[in-house]
Design a protein around this motif. Structure first.
Motif, PDB file in Angstrom:
ATOM      1  N   TYR A 109       0.853  -1.177   0.000  1.00 29.52           N
ATOM      2  CA  TYR A 109       0.000   0.000   0.000  1.00 29.52           C
ATOM      3  C   TYR A 109       0.888   1.225   0.000  1.00 29.52           C
ATOM      4  O   TYR A 109       1.818   1.344   0.790  1.00 29.52           O
ATOM      5  CB  TYR A 109      -0.913   0.020   1.217  1.00 29.52           C
ATOM      6  CG  TYR A 109      -1.667   1.317   1.329  1.00 29.52           C
ATOM      7  CD1 TYR A 109      -2.760   1.559   0.509  1.00 29.52           C
ATOM      8  CD2 TYR A 109      -1.268   2.305   2.207  1.00 29.52           C
ATOM      9  CE1 TYR A 109      -3.437   2.752   0.579  1.00 29.52           C
ATOM     10  CE2 TYR A 109      -1.937   3.496   2.288  1.00 29.52           C
ATOM     11  CZ  TYR A 109      -3.024   3.721   1.470  1.00 29.52           C
ATOM     12  OH  TYR A 109      -3.694   4.903   1.538  1.00 29.52           O
ATOM     13  N   ALA A 110       0.606   2.139  -0.894  1.00 27.41           N
ATOM     14  CA  ALA A 110       1.300   3.417  -0.927  1.00 27.41           C
ATOM     15  C   ALA A 110       0.242   4.502  -1.010  1.00 27.41           C
ATOM     16  O   ALA A 110      -0.774   4.339  -1.693  1.00 27.41           O
ATOM     17  CB  ALA A 110       2.237   3.491  -2.116  1.00 27.41           C
ATOM     18  N   ALA A 127      -3.737   4.563 -10.775  1.00 27.05           N
ATOM     19  CA  ALA A 127      -4.442   3.438 -11.393  1.00 27.05           C
ATOM     20  C   ALA A 127      -3.448   2.488 -12.065  1.00 27.05           C
ATOM     21  O   ALA A 127      -3.568   1.267 -11.942  1.00 27.05           O
ATOM     22  CB  ALA A 127      -5.452   3.952 -12.407  1.00 27.05           C
ATOM     23  N   TYR A 128      -2.464   3.049 -12.753  1.00 29.28           N
ATOM     24  CA  TYR A 128      -1.431   2.226 -13.402  1.00 29.28           C
ATOM     25  C   TYR A 128      -0.653   1.429 -12.362  1.00 29.28           C
ATOM     26  O   TYR A 128      -0.400   0.240 -12.525  1.00 29.28           O
ATOM     27  CB  TYR A 128      -0.484   3.119 -14.201  1.00 29.28           C
ATOM     28  CG  TYR A 128       0.769   2.426 -14.650  1.00 29.28           C
ATOM     29  CD1 TYR A 128       0.753   1.549 -15.730  1.00 29.28           C
ATOM     30  CD2 TYR A 128       1.967   2.630 -13.971  1.00 29.28           C
ATOM     31  CE1 TYR A 128       1.905   0.896 -16.134  1.00 29.28           C
ATOM     32  CE2 TYR A 128       3.120   1.977 -14.365  1.00 29.28           C
ATOM     33  CZ  TYR A 128       3.089   1.118 -15.450  1.00 29.28           C
ATOM     34  OH  TYR A 128       4.223   0.473 -15.833  1.00 29.28           O
ATOM     35  N   LEU A 156       0.747  -3.595  -9.811  1.00 31.51           N
ATOM     36  CA  LEU A 156       0.963  -4.361  -8.585  1.00 31.51           C
ATOM     37  C   LEU A 156       0.058  -5.591  -8.542  1.00 31.51           C
ATOM     38  O   LEU A 156       0.501  -6.667  -8.141  1.00 31.51           O
ATOM     39  CB  LEU A 156       0.732  -3.483  -7.356  1.00 31.51           C
ATOM     40  CG  LEU A 156       1.804  -2.438  -7.089  1.00 31.51           C
ATOM     41  CD1 LEU A 156       1.389  -1.520  -5.953  1.00 31.51           C
ATOM     42  CD2 LEU A 156       3.137  -3.097  -6.784  1.00 31.51           C
ATOM     43  N   LYS A 157      -1.193  -5.438  -8.964  1.00 32.31           N
ATOM     44  CA  LYS A 157      -2.097  -6.579  -8.994  1.00 32.31           C
ATOM     45  C   LYS A 157      -1.590  -7.632  -9.972  1.00 32.31           C
ATOM     46  O   LYS A 157      -1.582  -8.831  -9.663  1.00 32.31           O
ATOM     47  CB  LYS A 157      -3.500  -6.142  -9.379  1.00 32.31           C
ATOM     48  CG  LYS A 157      -4.512  -7.273  -9.347  1.00 32.31           C
ATOM     49  CD  LYS A 157      -5.882  -6.798  -9.744  1.00 32.31           C
ATOM     50  CE  LYS A 157      -6.915  -7.886  -9.716  1.00 32.31           C
ATOM     51  NZ  LYS A 157      -6.508  -9.176 -10.233  1.00 32.31           N
ATOM     52  N   ARG A 158      -1.122  -7.204 -11.142  1.00 34.71           N
ATOM     53  CA  ARG A 158      -0.598  -8.147 -12.126  1.00 34.71           C
ATOM     54  C   ARG A 158       0.626  -8.871 -11.576  1.00 34.71           C
ATOM     55  O   ARG A 158       0.762 -10.090 -11.708  1.00 34.71           O
ATOM     56  CB  ARG A 158      -0.227  -7.404 -13.421  1.00 34.71           C
ATOM     57  CG  ARG A 158       0.305  -8.317 -14.507  1.00 34.71           C
ATOM     58  CD  ARG A 158       0.678  -7.540 -15.765  1.00 34.71           C
ATOM     59  NE  ARG A 158       1.549  -6.411 -15.549  1.00 34.71           N
ATOM     60  CZ  ARG A 158       2.880  -6.494 -15.389  1.00 34.71           C
ATOM     61  NH1 ARG A 158       3.469  -7.663 -15.431  1.00 34.71           N
ATOM     62  NH2 ARG A 158       3.601  -5.410 -15.202  1.00 34.71           N
ATOM     63  N   ASP A 206      -0.439 -11.406  -8.997  1.00 32.81           N
ATOM     64  CA  ASP A 206      -1.024 -12.582  -9.657  1.00 32.81           C
ATOM     65  C   ASP A 206       0.061 -13.462 -10.261  1.00 32.81           C
ATOM     66  O   ASP A 206       0.027 -14.695 -10.129  1.00 32.81           O
ATOM     67  CB  ASP A 206      -2.012 -12.156 -10.745  1.00 32.81           C
ATOM     68  CG  ASP A 206      -3.263 -11.511 -10.167  1.00 32.81           C
ATOM     69  OD1 ASP A 206      -3.514 -11.687  -8.953  1.00 32.81           O
ATOM     70  OD2 ASP A 206      -3.975 -10.825 -10.938  1.00 32.81           O
ATOM     71  N   GLU A 207       1.055 -12.829 -10.935  1.00 30.62           N
ATOM     72  CA  GLU A 207       2.156 -13.593 -11.521  1.00 30.62           C
ATOM     73  C   GLU A 207       2.964 -14.303 -10.444  1.00 30.62           C
ATOM     74  O   GLU A 207       3.376 -15.448 -10.623  1.00 30.62           O
ATOM     75  CB  GLU A 207       3.063 -12.689 -12.348  1.00 30.62           C
ATOM     76  CG  GLU A 207       2.454 -12.226 -13.653  1.00 30.62           C
ATOM     77  CD  GLU A 207       3.358 -11.273 -14.416  1.00 30.62           C
ATOM     78  OE1 GLU A 207       4.509 -11.046 -13.991  1.00 30.62           O
ATOM     79  OE2 GLU A 207       2.901 -10.750 -15.446  1.00 30.62           O
ATOM     80  N   HIS A 208       3.176 -13.629  -9.324  1.00 34.21           N
ATOM     81  CA  HIS A 208       3.921 -14.242  -8.224  1.00 34.21           C
ATOM     82  C   HIS A 208       3.182 -15.453  -7.679  1.00 34.21           C
ATOM     83  O   HIS A 208       3.772 -16.508  -7.445  1.00 34.21           O
ATOM     84  CB  HIS A 208       4.150 -13.210  -7.118  1.00 34.21           C
ATOM     85  CG  HIS A 208       4.884 -13.768  -5.944  1.00 34.21           C
ATOM     86  ND1 HIS A 208       4.229 -14.240  -4.827  1.00 34.21           N
ATOM     87  CD2 HIS A 208       6.199 -13.956  -5.717  1.00 34.21           C
ATOM     88  CE1 HIS A 208       5.111 -14.688  -3.965  1.00 34.21           C
ATOM     89  NE2 HIS A 208       6.316 -14.533  -4.472  1.00 34.21           N
ATOM     90  N   ARG A 209       1.866 -15.302  -7.482  1.00 31.30           N
ATOM     91  CA  ARG A 209       1.071 -16.409  -6.970  1.00 31.30           C
ATOM     92  C   ARG A 209       1.086 -17.587  -7.950  1.00 31.30           C
ATOM     93  O   ARG A 209       1.253 -18.738  -7.555  1.00 31.30           O
ATOM     94  CB  ARG A 209      -0.362 -15.951  -6.714  1.00 31.30           C
ATOM     95  CG  ARG A 209      -1.228 -17.000  -6.047  1.00 31.30           C
ATOM     96  CD  ARG A 209      -2.628 -16.514  -5.726  1.00 31.30           C
ATOM     97  NE  ARG A 209      -3.334 -16.012  -6.890  1.00 31.30           N
ATOM     98  CZ  ARG A 209      -3.575 -14.719  -7.150  1.00 31.30           C
ATOM     99  NH1 ARG A 209      -3.163 -13.801  -6.302  1.00 31.30           N
ATOM    100  NH2 ARG A 209      -4.233 -14.349  -8.224  1.00 31.30           N
TER     101      ARG A 209
END
Length: 132
Positions: A76-77, A87-88, A93-95, A98-101
């Motif tokens: 969180y920032a 938004a970017y 961060l979400k992508r 997801d890739e990490h998971r």
């Protein structure tokens, strides 16, 4: 006396104790390993069993020897004021999360496949020895 008339409390008595302990643990986790070490030293200074209990807990929970990825809280920032950039950043961060998971899941499947292959080989060797 009807069994329906007896009601268990919504929160057991242990939650009265565990609530402050959980808050203290989270507070120390936010400040990192030095805070845990200072708390342990103060525990030894003021009441040695408390220091010993903290030391045991730190070793048991692997707070003493690393494992800093214990909390899997999302990054969180604060907002930068530029909504397009925010938004970017959130999307990126979400992508990445997801890739990490997906990568962690992939590694787990590889480990399981390797373990299964080793076990199958062991069982085959064991069967060969029993036949001989």
């Amino acid at each position: 006396m009807h069994s329906a008339s007896f009601r268990m409390p919504a929160y057991p008595a242990t939650s009265r104790v565990s609530g402050p302990l959980i808050r203290a643990r989270d507070w120390l986790d936010e400040r990192g390993k030095p805070a845990w070490i200072i708390a342990m030293i103060l525990g030894f200074v003021f009441f040695w069993p408390l220091g010993l209990a903290l030391l045991a807990y730190m070793i048991w929970s692997k707070r003493m020897f690393g494992c800093s990825a214990r909390t899997r809280a999302r990054y969180y920032a604060p907002s930068t004021g530029n909504s397009a950039f925010d938004a970017y950043r959130e999307e990126t961060l979400k992508r990445l999360e997801d890739e990490h998971r997906e990568f962690v899941d992939f590694l787990q499947k590889l480990r399981e496949a390797k373990d299964k292959a080793e076990f199958d080989q062991f069982m085959q060797n064991r069967g060969d020895k029993a036949d001989a």
